[in-house]
Design a protein around this motif. Structure first.
Motif, PDB file in Angstrom:
ATOM      1  N   ILE A  55     -31.782  -2.005  23.573  1.00 47.54           N
ATOM      2  CA  ILE A  55     -32.385  -1.416  24.763  1.00 47.54           C
ATOM      3  C   ILE A  55     -33.901  -1.392  24.592  1.00 47.54           C
ATOM      4  O   ILE A  55     -34.397  -1.113  23.516  1.00 47.54           O
ATOM      5  CB  ILE A  55     -31.850   0.017  25.013  1.00 47.54           C
ATOM      6  N   THR A  63     -33.799   1.021  30.329  1.00 47.70           N
ATOM      7  CA  THR A  63     -33.306   2.072  31.222  1.00 47.70           C
ATOM      8  C   THR A  63     -34.493   2.969  31.594  1.00 47.70           C
ATOM      9  O   THR A  63     -35.587   2.836  31.018  1.00 47.70           O
ATOM     10  CB  THR A  63     -32.206   2.901  30.535  1.00 47.70           C
ATOM     11  N   HIS A  66     -37.151   4.420  29.174  1.00 46.77           N
ATOM     12  CA  HIS A  66     -38.070   3.495  28.505  1.00 46.77           C
ATOM     13  C   HIS A  66     -39.366   3.320  29.282  1.00 46.77           C
ATOM     14  O   HIS A  66     -40.357   2.845  28.741  1.00 46.77           O
ATOM     15  CB  HIS A  66     -37.413   2.122  28.315  1.00 46.77           C
ATOM     16  N   MET A 134     -25.822   3.752  17.182  1.00 41.82           N
ATOM     17  CA  MET A 134     -26.718   4.451  18.119  1.00 41.82           C
ATOM     18  C   MET A 134     -27.012   5.865  17.610  1.00 41.82           C
ATOM     19  O   MET A 134     -28.120   6.367  17.730  1.00 41.82           O
ATOM     20  CB  MET A 134     -26.073   4.539  19.505  1.00 41.82           C
ATOM     21  N   GLU A 170     -26.648   6.014  32.841  1.00 38.64           N
ATOM     22  CA  GLU A 170     -26.094   4.689  32.535  1.00 38.64           C
ATOM     23  C   GLU A 170     -25.020   4.744  31.441  1.00 38.64           C
ATOM     24  O   GLU A 170     -25.011   3.922  30.535  1.00 38.64           O
ATOM     25  CB  GLU A 170     -27.196   3.695  32.170  1.00 38.64           C
TER      26      GLU A 170
HETATM   27  C1  LIG Z   1     -26.404   1.653  28.560  1.00 37.82           C
HETATM   28  S1  LIG Z   1     -26.560   2.722  27.240  1.00 37.82           S
HETATM   29  C2  LIG Z   1     -27.505   4.045  28.009  1.00 37.82           C
HETATM   30  C3  LIG Z   1     -28.280   4.828  26.996  1.00 37.82           C
HETATM   31  C4  LIG Z   1     -29.128   5.986  27.501  1.00 37.82           C
HETATM   32  N1  LIG Z   1     -28.363   6.949  28.245  1.00 37.82           N
HETATM   33  C5  LIG Z   1     -30.314   5.522  28.308  1.00 37.82           C
HETATM   34  O1  LIG Z   1     -30.454   5.903  29.454  1.00 37.82           O
HETATM   35  O2  LIG Z   1     -31.130   4.767  27.739  1.00 37.82           O
HETATM   36  C6  LIG Z   1     -24.926   3.406  27.092  1.00 37.82           C
HETATM   37  C7  LIG Z   1     -24.765   4.389  25.958  1.00 37.82           C
HETATM   38  O3  LIG Z   1     -23.486   5.021  26.089  1.00 37.82           O
HETATM   39  C8  LIG Z   1     -22.808   4.983  24.833  1.00 37.82           C
HETATM   40  N2  LIG Z   1     -21.369   5.088  25.123  1.00 37.82           N
HETATM   41  C9  LIG Z   1     -20.561   4.180  25.684  1.00 37.82           C
HETATM   42  N3  LIG Z   1     -19.325   4.668  25.861  1.00 37.82           N
HETATM   43  C10 LIG Z   1     -19.347   5.938  25.429  1.00 37.82           C
HETATM   44  C11 LIG Z   1     -18.390   6.980  25.380  1.00 37.82           C
HETATM   45  N4  LIG Z   1     -17.146   6.814  25.786  1.00 37.82           N
HETATM   46  N5  LIG Z   1     -18.775   8.175  24.877  1.00 37.82           N
HETATM   47  C12 LIG Z   1     -20.034   8.369  24.436  1.00 37.82           C
HETATM   48  N6  LIG Z   1     -20.980   7.418  24.442  1.00 37.82           N
HETATM   49  C13 LIG Z   1     -20.651   6.214  24.945  1.00 37.82           C
HETATM   50  C14 LIG Z   1     -23.289   3.677  24.229  1.00 37.82           C
HETATM   51  O4  LIG Z   1     -23.050   3.599  22.859  1.00 37.82           O
HETATM   52  C15 LIG Z   1     -24.779   3.764  24.583  1.00 37.82           C
HETATM   53  O5  LIG Z   1     -25.446   4.636  23.711  1.00 37.82           O
END
Ligand SMILES: C[S@@+](CC[C@H](N)C(=O)[O-])C[C@H]1O[C@@H](n2cnc3c(N)ncnc32)[C@H](O)[C@@H]1O
Length: 397
Positions: A55, A63, A66, A134, A170
């Motif tokens: 990211i 996102t 950032h 992460m 997201e």
């Molecule tokens: C697209 S990134 C968004 C990161 C952050 N929220 C941002 O706005 O920059 C998705 C995040 O959700 C996490 N993730 C995906 N599925 C998940 C779940 N079931 N429970 C918790 N975290 C999850 C991923 O590992 C990643 O850190």
């Protein structure tokens, strides 16, 4: 049947993991949702497990956090008001789900530490993060706030334990989705199997893997079987399970969800005949989930109507729905943008900084981009008192 060759940019170990899973599965096939889960979240080989900079500018996508700290700071203002509406409880839990690199958390915590000492005392920041890799990044960035922050799994939290707000940016678009196709006049599910000739992945369509998919369309009152032949779309059942879990853990407070998506009628519009699946690789996007295996992100838009309807069945009442652009503007982004023009610049370097900041803030509200993201706020266990003011982010400017 459609067959897919692996390109040169694929992770061979991940390909092997998926092939083994297919070989060991009943009928030698897995659903697209199982495929997406492995591709993104396999603990060793998944996209979110392996790459350290997915990211941001050096990664595959960025996102809102950032772009500017203002995103987290304005969210912080909204959470502060939620605390006031809850009657300023002695303990307020803010649960961030899917925290990425931890940037939103850092911006929120910095803001509160500096601006709201009273609230700072009562705050507990909890992160629920699926990817261990992460979590490592988050823990590094949030080291200065280690007293206030903890990383938990849902099973560490008791039912009805949380008073506060659960939120995500997201996250829901990153859940694995079932892929469906209308074939021979009825909805069928996409499965992956292996070609007997060359072991390439092959897509096949067959009866849906679970009746939950049919129930989903029935709840939305969408007669998907009547859609044109070849119509392809997605169903995010994981989002419904997630809602149930969040609701179970929330005693009193809010669920705030920011993501890109549509209402059900727009999502399942007959003209949207190839669904919403999108893959991101080095800031380019396309819709082929078999390219760059393990090295690209994969998302599907969020059906906000499904979150609202299913939420109600889990005692989550819709407080309001708005667009990110409006949400941030009423929380103060408009003023911040206006203030930029008051800044006196002494040299070209300062001018460049000011212009960059202006551009970043505009991106957060751009109606053709992030500004068009949906913001859904649901609540549980709140007594609707007429004295309660509306949530600032949902007021109309
Ligand atoms: C697209 S990134 C968004 C990161 C952050 N929220 C941002 O706005 O920059 C998705 C995040 O959700 C996490 N993730 C995906 N599925 C998940 C779940 N079931 N429970 C918790 N975290 C999850 C991923 O590992 C990643 O850190």
């Amino acid at each position: 049947m459609t067959s897919f060759n692996m390109d040169n940019n694929h992770n061979q170990e991940l390909y092997q993991v998926i092939s083994d899973r297919i070989t060991n599965s009943p009928q030698n096939r897995i659903t697209f949702a199982e495929y997406m889960d492995l591709v993104l979240y396999h603990p060793q080989q998944g996209y979110y497990a392996r790459k350290s900079t997915q990211i941001g500018a050096q990664g595959d996508f960025f996102t809102s956090p950032h772009l500017a700290q203002d995103f987290g700071q304005l969210l912080a203002k909204q959470f502060f008001q939620m605390w006031e509406i809850l009657g300023k409880p002695n303990s307020f839990q803010l649960v961030e789900m899917g925290a990425g690199q931890g940037i939103i958390a850092a911006d929120i915590l910095t803001y509160w530490q500096q601006e709201e000492p009273e609230f700072w005392q009562v705050l507990e920041y909890i992160i629920i993060e699926k990817s261990p890799q992460m979590q490592v990044q988050q823990q590094k960035l949030l080291q200065p706030f280690c007293q206030k922050t903890q990383w938990l799994d849902w099973q560490d939290i008791l039912d009805n334990q949380i008073t506060g707000c659960c939120f995500s940016n997201e996250l829901v678009d990153a859940f694995p989705v079932h892929q469906l196709i209308v074939k021979d006049g009825k909805i069928q599910e996409i499965y992956l199997t292996l070609s007997p000739e060359n072991n390439n992945f092959i897509e096949i369509a067959d009866m849906v893997s679970t009746s939950d998919i049919l129930d989903y369309f029935q709840t939305l009152e969408i007669n998907i079987n009547s859609y044109p032949e070849g119509y392809r779309t997605e169903v995010n059942l994981a989002a419904l399970d997630w809602l149930k879990t969040v609701s179970n853990k929330l005693k009193s407070g809010y669920l705030l969800t920011i993501d890109y998506g549509y209402s059900a009628t727009r999502y399942y519009h007959p003209n949207r005949s190839q669904g919403t699946l999108q893959c991101y690789y080095k800031h380019q996007y396309h819709n082929n989930p078999y390219l760059n295996l393990g090295n690209q992100d994969m998302t599907a838009h969020v059906n906000f109507t499904a979150l609202e309807i299913t939420g109600k069945s889990f005692d989550l009442q819709t407080v309001g729905f708005t667009q990110q652009g409006l949400f941030l503007m009423v929380l103060g982004l408009g003023e911040r943008i206006a203030n930029i023009s008051q800044i006196e610049v002494q040299n070209a370097q300062q001018m460049q900084k000011v212009l960059q900041r202006r551009q970043a803030l505009h991106q957060l509200i751009d109606p053709t981009g992030l500004g068009n993201f949906g913001v859904l706020i649901q609540s549980k266990g709140l007594t609707q008192s007429p004295q309660n003011p509306p949530l600032i982010g949902l007021t109309v400017p």
